[in-house]
Scaffold this motif. Sequence first.
Motif, PDB file in Angstrom:
ATOM      1  N   ASP A 154      65.436 108.977 -75.274  1.00 52.87           N
ATOM      2  CA  ASP A 154      65.729 107.496 -75.963  1.00 52.87           C
ATOM      3  C   ASP A 154      64.423 106.634 -75.562  1.00 52.87           C
ATOM      4  OD1 ASP A 154      67.912 108.106 -77.502  1.00 52.87           O
ATOM      5  OD2 ASP A 154      69.164 107.748 -75.643  1.00 52.87           O
ATOM      6  N   ALA A 155      64.105 106.853 -74.194  1.00 52.13           N
ATOM      7  CA  ALA A 155      63.149 105.898 -73.452  1.00 52.13           C
ATOM      8  C   ALA A 155      62.352 106.885 -72.382  1.00 52.13           C
ATOM      9  CB  ALA A 155      63.850 104.814 -72.499  1.00 52.13           C
ATOM     10  N   ILE A 156      61.261 106.453 -72.231  1.00 52.81           N
ATOM     11  CA  ILE A 156      60.112 106.887 -71.188  1.00 52.81           C
ATOM     12  C   ILE A 156      59.940 105.931 -70.390  1.00 52.81           C
ATOM     13  CG2 ILE A 156      58.011 108.277 -70.641  1.00 52.81           C
ATOM     14  CD1 ILE A 156      58.411 109.687 -73.308  1.00 52.81           C
ATOM     15  N   VAL A 157      59.943 106.183 -68.910  1.00 52.99           N
ATOM     16  CA  VAL A 157      59.267 105.247 -67.937  1.00 52.99           C
ATOM     17  C   VAL A 157      58.250 106.186 -67.120  1.00 52.99           C
ATOM     18  CG1 VAL A 157      59.844 103.918 -65.799  1.00 52.99           C
ATOM     19  CG2 VAL A 157      61.651 104.042 -67.627  1.00 52.99           C
ATOM     20  N   ILE A 158      57.163 105.308 -67.049  1.00 59.50           N
ATOM     21  CA  ILE A 158      55.899 105.872 -66.490  1.00 59.50           C
ATOM     22  C   ILE A 158      55.919 105.235 -65.043  1.00 59.50           C
ATOM     23  CG2 ILE A 158      53.399 106.236 -66.659  1.00 59.50           C
ATOM     24  CD1 ILE A 158      53.843 105.648 -69.690  1.00 59.50           C
ATOM     25  N   GLY A 159      56.149 106.234 -64.181  1.00 61.10           N
ATOM     26  CA  GLY A 159      56.128 105.527 -62.849  1.00 61.10           C
ATOM     27  C   GLY A 159      57.565 105.299 -62.182  1.00 61.10           C
ATOM     28  N   SER A 160      57.952 105.875 -61.206  1.00 62.77           N
ATOM     29  CA  SER A 160      59.045 105.658 -60.391  1.00 62.77           C
ATOM     30  C   SER A 160      59.143 104.747 -59.253  1.00 62.77           C
ATOM     31  CB  SER A 160      59.566 107.004 -59.891  1.00 62.77           C
ATOM     32  OG  SER A 160      58.537 107.339 -58.853  1.00 62.77           O
ATOM     33  N   GLY A 161      58.158 103.516 -59.015  1.00 68.50           N
ATOM     34  CA  GLY A 161      58.106 102.706 -57.999  1.00 68.50           C
ATOM     35  C   GLY A 161      59.037 101.977 -58.035  1.00 68.50           C
ATOM     36  N   ILE A 162      58.791 100.490 -57.612  1.00 67.70           N
ATOM     37  CA  ILE A 162      59.775  99.623 -57.592  1.00 67.70           C
ATOM     38  C   ILE A 162      60.225  99.054 -58.946  1.00 67.70           C
ATOM     39  CG2 ILE A 162      59.962  96.975 -57.375  1.00 67.70           C
ATOM     40  CD1 ILE A 162      58.728  97.275 -54.381  1.00 67.70           C
ATOM     41  N   SER A 163      59.268  98.669 -59.679  1.00 69.59           N
ATOM     42  CA  SER A 163      59.442  98.380 -61.056  1.00 69.59           C
ATOM     43  C   SER A 163      59.908  99.352 -62.042  1.00 69.59           C
ATOM     44  CB  SER A 163      58.560  97.746 -61.886  1.00 69.59           C
ATOM     45  OG  SER A 163      57.244  98.704 -62.088  1.00 69.59           O
ATOM     46  N   GLY A 164      59.353 100.645 -62.025  1.00 67.01           N
ATOM     47  CA  GLY A 164      59.821 102.062 -62.630  1.00 67.01           C
ATOM     48  C   GLY A 164      61.231 102.172 -62.358  1.00 67.01           C
ATOM     49  N   GLY A 165      61.598 102.248 -61.071  1.00 69.70           N
ATOM     50  CA  GLY A 165      62.995 102.379 -60.676  1.00 69.70           C
ATOM     51  C   GLY A 165      63.954 101.408 -61.324  1.00 69.70           C
ATOM     52  N   TRP A 166      63.617 100.268 -61.290  1.00 70.44           N
ATOM     53  CA  TRP A 166      64.514  99.252 -62.110  1.00 70.44           C
ATOM     54  C   TRP A 166      64.573  99.249 -63.440  1.00 70.44           C
ATOM     55  CZ3 TRP A 166      68.209  95.958 -61.114  1.00 70.44           C
ATOM     56  CH2 TRP A 166      68.485  95.195 -59.900  1.00 70.44           C
ATOM     57  N   ALA A 167      63.695  99.913 -64.181  1.00 69.74           N
ATOM     58  CA  ALA A 167      63.504 100.399 -65.408  1.00 69.74           C
ATOM     59  C   ALA A 167      64.652 101.496 -65.803  1.00 69.74           C
ATOM     60  CB  ALA A 167      62.177 100.492 -66.206  1.00 69.74           C
ATOM     61  N   THR A 201      67.876 102.235 -56.932  1.00 66.93           N
ATOM     62  CA  THR A 201      67.945 102.159 -58.342  1.00 66.93           C
ATOM     63  C   THR A 201      67.891 103.633 -58.848  1.00 66.93           C
ATOM     64  OG1 THR A 201      65.395 101.977 -58.130  1.00 66.93           O
ATOM     65  CG2 THR A 201      66.719 100.035 -58.556  1.00 66.93           C
ATOM     66  N   LEU A 202      67.177 104.583 -58.530  1.00 66.89           N
ATOM     67  CA  LEU A 202      67.349 105.804 -59.215  1.00 66.89           C
ATOM     68  C   LEU A 202      68.495 106.455 -58.780  1.00 66.89           C
ATOM     69  CD1 LEU A 202      63.769 107.311 -58.291  1.00 66.89           C
ATOM     70  CD2 LEU A 202      64.597 106.432 -60.363  1.00 66.89           C
ATOM     71  N   PRO A 203      69.226 106.557 -57.781  1.00 64.08           N
ATOM     72  CA  PRO A 203      70.851 106.931 -57.600  1.00 64.08           C
ATOM     73  C   PRO A 203      71.500 106.201 -58.433  1.00 64.08           C
ATOM     74  CG  PRO A 203      69.975 106.540 -55.389  1.00 64.08           C
ATOM     75  CD  PRO A 203      68.849 105.995 -56.224  1.00 64.08           C
ATOM     76  N   ALA A 204      71.448 104.684 -58.796  1.00 58.57           N
ATOM     77  CA  ALA A 204      72.382 104.272 -59.662  1.00 58.57           C
ATOM     78  C   ALA A 204      72.197 104.891 -60.869  1.00 58.57           C
ATOM     79  CB  ALA A 204      71.927 102.686 -59.635  1.00 58.57           C
ATOM     80  N   ALA A 205      70.811 105.015 -61.340  1.00 65.73           N
ATOM     81  CA  ALA A 205      70.502 105.508 -62.800  1.00 65.73           C
ATOM     82  C   ALA A 205      70.924 107.133 -62.651  1.00 65.73           C
ATOM     83  CB  ALA A 205      69.060 105.619 -62.830  1.00 65.73           C
ATOM     84  N   ALA A 206      70.786 107.793 -61.776  1.00 60.37           N
ATOM     85  CA  ALA A 206      71.396 109.344 -61.856  1.00 60.37           C
ATOM     86  C   ALA A 206      72.811 109.391 -61.977  1.00 60.37           C
ATOM     87  CB  ALA A 206      70.730 109.956 -60.561  1.00 60.37           C
ATOM     88  N   ALA A 207      73.571 108.427 -61.437  1.00 58.73           N
ATOM     89  CA  ALA A 207      74.959 108.287 -61.553  1.00 58.73           C
ATOM     90  C   ALA A 207      75.480 108.168 -63.114  1.00 58.73           C
ATOM     91  CB  ALA A 207      75.638 107.244 -60.843  1.00 58.73           C
ATOM     92  N   THR A 208      74.569 107.763 -64.152  1.00 59.51           N
ATOM     93  CA  THR A 208      75.161 107.596 -65.501  1.00 59.51           C
ATOM     94  C   THR A 208      74.993 109.027 -66.201  1.00 59.51           C
ATOM     95  OG1 THR A 208      72.740 107.238 -66.036  1.00 59.51           O
ATOM     96  CG2 THR A 208      74.101 105.242 -65.492  1.00 59.51           C
ATOM     97  N   GLY A 209      74.338 109.950 -65.557  1.00 53.82           N
ATOM     98  CA  GLY A 209      74.000 111.284 -66.145  1.00 53.82           C
ATOM     99  C   GLY A 209      73.293 111.185 -67.085  1.00 53.82           C
ATOM    100  N   LYS A 210      72.460 110.209 -67.467  1.00 55.46           N
ATOM    101  CA  LYS A 210      71.385 110.115 -68.321  1.00 55.46           C
ATOM    102  C   LYS A 210      70.012 110.187 -67.805  1.00 55.46           C
ATOM    103  CE  LYS A 210      74.531 107.934 -71.592  1.00 55.46           C
ATOM    104  NZ  LYS A 210      74.443 108.846 -72.467  1.00 55.46           N
ATOM    105  N   LEU A 211      69.637 110.252 -66.842  1.00 49.89           N
ATOM    106  CA  LEU A 211      68.455 110.315 -66.028  1.00 49.89           C
ATOM    107  C   LEU A 211      67.721 111.388 -65.986  1.00 49.89           C
ATOM    108  CD1 LEU A 211      66.273 108.422 -64.752  1.00 49.89           C
ATOM    109  CD2 LEU A 211      67.440 109.126 -62.400  1.00 49.89           C
ATOM    110  N   GLY A 249      72.847 103.066 -71.644  1.00 58.33           N
ATOM    111  CA  GLY A 249      73.235 104.065 -72.630  1.00 58.33           C
ATOM    112  C   GLY A 249      72.037 104.983 -72.983  1.00 58.33           C
ATOM    113  N   LEU A 250      70.829 104.634 -72.552  1.00 61.30           N
ATOM    114  CA  LEU A 250      69.738 105.495 -73.039  1.00 61.30           C
ATOM    115  C   LEU A 250      69.345 106.734 -72.257  1.00 61.30           C
ATOM    116  CD1 LEU A 250      69.628 102.703 -74.582  1.00 61.30           C
ATOM    117  CD2 LEU A 250      66.941 102.864 -74.032  1.00 61.30           C
ATOM    118  N   ARG A 251      69.047 107.731 -72.710  1.00 61.12           N
ATOM    119  CA  ARG A 251      68.541 108.877 -72.195  1.00 61.12           C
ATOM    120  C   ARG A 251      67.156 108.646 -71.778  1.00 61.12           C
ATOM    121  NH1 ARG A 251      67.683 112.949 -75.216  1.00 61.12           N
ATOM    122  NH2 ARG A 251      67.733 114.629 -73.713  1.00 61.12           N
ATOM    123  N   THR A 252      67.047 108.727 -70.666  1.00 56.71           N
ATOM    124  CA  THR A 252      65.761 108.223 -70.011  1.00 56.71           C
ATOM    125  C   THR A 252      64.836 109.203 -69.148  1.00 56.71           C
ATOM    126  OG1 THR A 252      66.669 106.005 -70.126  1.00 56.71           O
ATOM    127  CG2 THR A 252      64.452 106.506 -68.541  1.00 56.71           C
TER     128      THR A 252
END
Length: 574
Positions: free
Chosen positions: A14-27, A254-264, A35-38
């Motif tokens: 559903d979404a692609i995020v380029i980069g995993s730093g401060i803003s990428g983690g928040w995205a 942010t990444l643990p919170a995203a991972a907890a959704t099962g959509k990361l 709800g987006l598979r990211t």
Amino acid sequence: MNLNIDATARQTYDAIVIGSGISGGWAAKELTQKGLRTLVLERGRPIEHIVDYPTTMLAPWEVPHRGRYPDAKIEANPIQSKVGYAYNEFTGDFFIKDADHPYGQTKPFDWVRGYQVGGKSMMWARWTQRWGPQNFTDPARDGVGIDWPIRYDDIAPWYSYVEKFAGISGNKDGIPSLPDGEFLPPFDLMCLEKGVKESWKKTHPGRHLIISRTANLSKAMPQHTAVGRANCQSRNWCGRGCPYGAAFSSNSATLPAAAATGKLTVRPFSVVHSIIYDETKGRATGVRVIDTNTKAMTEFYARIIFVNAATLNTALILMNSTSTRFPNGLGNDSGQLGHNLMDHNYRGRAYGVYEGNKYDNEYYYGRRPTGVYVPRFRNLGGDKQTDFIRGYAYSGSAGREGWGRGSGMDGFGADFKNELTRPGRWTFGLTAMGEMLPRYENHVSLNHDKKDGWGMPTLDIDCSWGDNEDKMTKDAVEQAQQMLEAAGLTVLGASDNHQAPGLAIHEMGTARMGRDPKTSVLNKWNQMHAVKNVFVTDGASMASSACQNPSLTYMALTARAADYAVKAMRRREI
């Protein structure tokens, strides 16, 4: 044919995020929680929280050179090593190796980088000041740069939103130009800092000394413990990786919170080559990725793309994303892509010692993970400067001289050694944090003749300070000296170190926001004017730099843009 269809389906999100730093983690957090598979693409190695912090519990005598890199290591990394205190045996593995990542300096520019999952959120200093209302109106008022397409009231709710989750310690200081936020309890001022604060109330009213607001959990709240974070231990070893999760990073929060959704899905070792633009659909459809190990090219697809590769790499990716529609880079109808590069001006510094005995019997507890802050006071209210526009803040801290002062003292024998077992004089220092103006001539360009190890064009950076920054620095040095002397300190040094741009590690600009597509790349939602399903929410999006540390603003802009993007998707506008 079926195999190709299956492969495409497996590589579609559903979404692609380029980069995993401060803003990428928040995205990643915001998009997955909506709800987006990211898919998060990170060019560096994977970093697992806690497990991959090998030096986080080591004492100086437990590493080969007591923490200091040998000269050969410093000489092999002339750019990264300029960070000084942060580049050592405890923290240095979070920095790149200069030789592996070349770039061109048309004018001197120090490009400091961290390529791993979490990016520079593993290395940042965590100072988190909000911008004030004046920062969004300065360009329109003084006519330098372009008007911001948003105002403070547009972003204020998002500052509150990200502060609560990130965990910002600080004090409600009631300073209009530096709005208060959603704070955890503040860390304490040291006794000399309290004395300086009271002195300035009398000698320099309107110049406030406050504890800096910092992304360290002074008191973990339920939203923090829910992702495994705990209270700050005041070790001030944050740059090694915080095993308590008290220091905010993508890896701890942010990444643990995203991972907890099962959509990361996080894909490390992935250099983004370019964004794919479909001429017939008039939208971006995905990204081309080079595997850093095999150098094979792969494509991934999504409905929306967030570009969060950090300012300079974001510019590189967008400029390298060419097509018939965009021959000069994706979304570059304005010709502004790659231009208006800014950094903060940290050249002016002053320090001194307190010669009195008022604080001789006082010390400080622990190793506080932050310092003190003096918000901007120039060109606000009745303070109108004629030499320069905008302004600067100061960072600073107090402390007592340790045994190391013996290297500059006369003496020998038992008495000399005993003297060094006692704390020395109290010291206090200030570093100016000045705003840099956006100028079209400060820009980056692609060098297709000089490729990196993955076949990507390298960046040539052409950026320098202007007359406004020079005059601002002169004033900042003079005022720092006067303020220290007014507080009863003997000034030992006050100077402009003339460092090149880049070393503040606050690169901004190159794909700025604006109201007019003719003069900007992005609109008020950090959305490309010309490619509606591409968003840029890192430092590249900034129209001006202010003088506050910028990462909190990146967080707020990212959360705001993600909210808009998902709602627009549901309305089928993108």
